[in-house]
Motif scaffolding. Structure first.
Motif, PDB file in Angstrom:
ATOM      1  N   UNK A   9     -25.861 -38.455  25.866  1.00  0.00           N
ATOM      2  CA  UNK A   9     -26.706 -37.579  25.053  1.00  0.00           C
ATOM      3  C   UNK A   9     -27.509 -38.394  24.042  1.00  0.00           C
ATOM      4  N   UNK A  10     -26.836 -39.351  23.413  1.00  0.00           N
ATOM      5  CA  UNK A  10     -27.515 -40.202  22.438  1.00  0.00           C
ATOM      6  C   UNK A  10     -28.580 -41.070  23.110  1.00  0.00           C
ATOM      7  N   UNK A  15     -34.256 -42.268  24.199  1.00  0.00           N
ATOM      8  CA  UNK A  15     -35.336 -42.375  25.190  1.00  0.00           C
ATOM      9  C   UNK A  15     -36.475 -41.411  24.859  1.00  0.00           C
ATOM     10  N   UNK A  16     -36.123 -40.189  24.482  1.00  0.00           N
ATOM     11  CA  UNK A  16     -37.131 -39.194  24.118  1.00  0.00           C
ATOM     12  C   UNK A  16     -37.899 -39.620  22.868  1.00  0.00           C
ATOM     13  N   UNK A  17     -37.180 -40.100  21.879  1.00  0.00           N
ATOM     14  CA  UNK A  17     -37.804 -40.544  20.638  1.00  0.00           C
ATOM     15  C   UNK A  17     -38.681 -41.776  20.861  1.00  0.00           C
ATOM     16  N   UNK A  18     -38.226 -42.689  21.714  1.00  0.00           N
ATOM     17  CA  UNK A  18     -39.028 -43.872  22.056  1.00  0.00           C
ATOM     18  C   UNK A  18     -40.345 -43.446  22.680  1.00  0.00           C
ATOM     19  N   UNK A  19     -40.273 -42.481  23.590  1.00  0.00           N
ATOM     20  CA  UNK A  19     -41.480 -41.970  24.245  1.00  0.00           C
ATOM     21  C   UNK A  19     -42.422 -41.329  23.228  1.00  0.00           C
ATOM     22  N   UNK A  20     -41.869 -40.584  22.283  1.00  0.00           N
ATOM     23  CA  UNK A  20     -42.695 -39.954  21.244  1.00  0.00           C
ATOM     24  C   UNK A  20     -43.387 -41.014  20.395  1.00  0.00           C
ATOM     25  N   UNK A  21     -42.653 -42.057  20.016  1.00  0.00           N
ATOM     26  CA  UNK A  21     -43.253 -43.149  19.235  1.00  0.00           C
ATOM     27  C   UNK A  21     -44.387 -43.820  20.017  1.00  0.00           C
ATOM     28  N   UNK A  22     -44.169 -44.046  21.298  1.00  0.00           N
ATOM     29  CA  UNK A  22     -45.165 -44.747  22.117  1.00  0.00           C
ATOM     30  C   UNK A  22     -46.402 -43.893  22.379  1.00  0.00           C
ATOM     31  N   UNK A  23     -46.232 -42.596  22.532  1.00  0.00           N
ATOM     32  CA  UNK A  23     -47.355 -41.708  22.846  1.00  0.00           C
ATOM     33  C   UNK A  23     -48.098 -41.200  21.618  1.00  0.00           C
ATOM     34  N   UNK A  58     -31.417 -38.887  13.185  1.00  0.00           N
ATOM     35  CA  UNK A  58     -30.409 -39.809  12.652  1.00  0.00           C
ATOM     36  C   UNK A  58     -31.017 -41.205  12.612  1.00  0.00           C
ATOM     37  N   UNK A  59     -30.747 -41.916  11.529  1.00  0.00           N
ATOM     38  CA  UNK A  59     -31.342 -43.240  11.339  1.00  0.00           C
ATOM     39  C   UNK A  59     -30.969 -44.232  12.437  1.00  0.00           C
ATOM     40  N   UNK A  60     -29.733 -44.208  12.879  1.00  0.00           N
ATOM     41  CA  UNK A  60     -29.294 -45.141  13.912  1.00  0.00           C
ATOM     42  C   UNK A  60     -30.089 -44.935  15.198  1.00  0.00           C
ATOM     43  N   UNK A  61     -30.256 -43.685  15.592  1.00  0.00           N
ATOM     44  CA  UNK A  61     -31.013 -43.389  16.810  1.00  0.00           C
ATOM     45  C   UNK A  61     -32.485 -43.739  16.636  1.00  0.00           C
ATOM     46  N   UNK A  62     -33.016 -43.472  15.447  1.00  0.00           N
ATOM     47  CA  UNK A  62     -34.418 -43.804  15.170  1.00  0.00           C
ATOM     48  C   UNK A  62     -34.641 -45.308  15.200  1.00  0.00           C
ATOM     49  N   UNK A  63     -33.668 -46.085  14.724  1.00  0.00           N
ATOM     50  CA  UNK A  63     -33.793 -47.553  14.755  1.00  0.00           C
ATOM     51  C   UNK A  63     -33.878 -48.057  16.196  1.00  0.00           C
ATOM     52  N   UNK A  64     -32.996 -47.540  17.054  1.00  0.00           N
ATOM     53  CA  UNK A  64     -33.037 -47.947  18.461  1.00  0.00           C
ATOM     54  C   UNK A  64     -34.392 -47.608  19.079  1.00  0.00           C
ATOM     55  N   UNK A  65     -34.867 -46.386  18.812  1.00  0.00           N
ATOM     56  CA  UNK A  65     -36.150 -45.947  19.384  1.00  0.00           C
ATOM     57  C   UNK A  65     -37.307 -46.772  18.830  1.00  0.00           C
ATOM     58  N   UNK A  66     -37.280 -47.064  17.532  1.00  0.00           N
ATOM     59  CA  UNK A  66     -38.354 -47.863  16.926  1.00  0.00           C
ATOM     60  C   UNK A  66     -38.399 -49.255  17.545  1.00  0.00           C
ATOM     61  N   UNK A  67     -37.235 -49.858  17.744  1.00  0.00           N
ATOM     62  CA  UNK A  67     -37.189 -51.191  18.377  1.00  0.00           C
ATOM     63  C   UNK A  67     -37.709 -51.119  19.810  1.00  0.00           C
ATOM     64  N   UNK A  68     -37.314 -50.095  20.535  1.00  0.00           N
ATOM     65  CA  UNK A  68     -37.774 -49.930  21.917  1.00  0.00           C
ATOM     66  C   UNK A  68     -39.289 -49.744  21.991  1.00  0.00           C
ATOM     67  N   UNK A  69     -39.858 -49.104  20.968  1.00  0.00           N
ATOM     68  CA  UNK A  69     -41.294 -48.816  20.953  1.00  0.00           C
ATOM     69  C   UNK A  69     -42.104 -49.956  20.332  1.00  0.00           C
ATOM     70  N   UNK A  70     -41.430 -51.019  19.876  1.00  0.00           N
ATOM     71  CA  UNK A  70     -42.133 -52.141  19.272  1.00  0.00           C
ATOM     72  C   UNK A  70     -42.506 -51.921  17.818  1.00  0.00           C
TER      73      UNK A  70
END
Length: 179
Positions: A9-10, A15-23, A58-70
């Motif tokens: 789930x996390x 993955x969803x948040x990474x896509x939102x950051x990228x788009x 959540x900050x932890x999930x946002x950090x992962x997504x931010x790193x994935x999105x560059x």
């Protein structure tokens, strides 16, 4: 270690948040600590009106997504209560709504801009506020089009005036000869 269901789930959220950051054309990271339910409801309504997606993360999930999105530089501000406003169309929309709401609650220090990003580049709080001061994309396009059309409108007016003047002179001569 979390169980497999929670972990998947996390991962889906990241993955969803990474896509939102990228788009996203732009986004703003906000500390929303202390806003009331009524204020949050008003903010969310404004966001919807302007085509901005607003959510708490959540900050932890946002950090992962931010790193994935560059957007690694965002990790520094992902502490405390965090909400994100993202827009895919007009890059100014999210900054405008957030800055307006932030000014409204500035005295109480309830709703504070942490950072933002535009087209994959992290921007500071001052840059977010400067972005909010820009006119919308539609206004900028209209201004440019108005500037491009102005010379041709001037030429049409001048040519129309000459033809109108000639028509008036000819009418005056016809009136003189007829009288």
């Amino acid at each position: 270690m979390p169980n497999a269901k929670i972990l998947s789930e996390k991962q889906a959220i990241v993955a969803s948040l990474t896509e939102k950051f990228q788009n996203a054309a732009a986004g703003v990271i906000v500390d929303y600590r202390g806003i009331t339910v009524a204020e949050d409801t008003e903010l969310r309504a404004k966001m919807r009106e302007n085509g901005v997606e607003y959510f708490v993360v959540k900050n932890t999930l946002a950090r992962f997504a931010a790193k994935n999105a560059g957007l690694d530089e965002l990790c520094d501000v992902l502490e405390g209560t965090t909400s994100i406003a993202i827009c895919e169309g007009d890059p100014v929309a999210a900054a405008k709504v957030v800055a307006e709401f932030s000014k409204k609650l500035a005295a109480q220090e309830k709703f504070v801009i942490k950072s933002g990003f535009v087209d994959g580049k992290v921007i500071s709080v001052d840059e977010v506020k400067a972005l909010a001061d820009l006119p919308s994309r539609e206004v900028l396009v209209a201004t440019v089009l108005g500037t491009l059309i102005a010379p041709s409108e001037g030429l049409a007016t001048v040519l129309d005036a000459n033809i109108s003047g000639l028509a008036r002179v000819m009418q005056a001569i016809a009136d003189q000869k007829g009288a």
